[in-house]
Design a protein around this motif. Sequence first.
Motif, mmCIF file in Angstrom:
data_model
loop_
_atom_site.group_PDB
_atom_site.id
_atom_site.type_symbol
_atom_site.label_atom_id
_atom_site.label_comp_id
_atom_site.label_asym_id
_atom_site.label_seq_id
_atom_site.Cartn_x
_atom_site.Cartn_y
_atom_site.Cartn_z
ATOM 1 N N SER A 6 0.821 -1.215 0.000
ATOM 2 C CA SER A 6 0.000 0.000 0.000
ATOM 3 C C SER A 6 0.853 1.263 0.000
ATOM 4 O O SER A 6 0.360 2.339 -0.328
ATOM 5 N N THR A 45 3.042 3.098 -5.135
ATOM 6 C CA THR A 45 2.060 3.506 -6.142
ATOM 7 C C THR A 45 2.634 3.279 -7.530
ATOM 8 O O THR A 45 3.852 3.386 -7.739
ATOM 9 N N VAL A 101 2.368 4.626 -11.426
ATOM 10 C CA VAL A 101 1.922 5.750 -12.254
ATOM 11 C C VAL A 101 2.576 5.642 -13.625
ATOM 12 O O VAL A 101 3.571 4.935 -13.806
ATOM 13 N N HIS A 153 7.885 4.771 -4.314
ATOM 14 C CA HIS A 153 7.755 4.698 -2.856
ATOM 15 C C HIS A 153 8.213 6.037 -2.313
ATOM 16 O O HIS A 153 9.376 6.423 -2.514
#
Length: 165
Positions: free
Chosen positions: A4, A7, A9, A61
């Motif tokens: 979590s 991410t 992108v 991160h």
Amino acid sequence: MPESSITLVRFAEAHIAGVTALYNDPAVTRQVLQMPFQSSEIWRKRLAMDDERSLKLVALHEGEVIGNLGLEQFSRVRRAHCGSLGMGVAVAWQGKGVGSMLLAAALEVADNWMNLRRVELTVYADNEAAIGLYRKFGFETEGLMRDYAVRDGRWVDTLAMARLR
């Protein structure tokens, strides 16, 4: 490290320095087909070639690039059902789910948005961790390519792997 906190992108101008640093790490360079000591300009040019037949992702991160994946659909009409992918993950993040996150996201796009039937890749035959990851996602070895590339002054073999759906 929980997934979590990571991410995914689309690769953008803001990530060029991080992607350059990722692939300039000697431990990463020796497992991919990139040359050492790359300039940021090489990645800027690759980013400029972006179109809807390609998916370029970075794993972040706390804003730091820790992984990169590129998926490209072939432009030839008779190979348009196929794509090729390549990826790299920072050494400190290998074995922690980053590759799985990148690969899962890319294959979701390949299957549900690009309608690819075949996704293929090459991987050094001695890169057991990567081979295991690819197998986990349904990739199968299709062949051994002998003396495929030079690494550390020696000829090394790669495996041709593909996933069909």
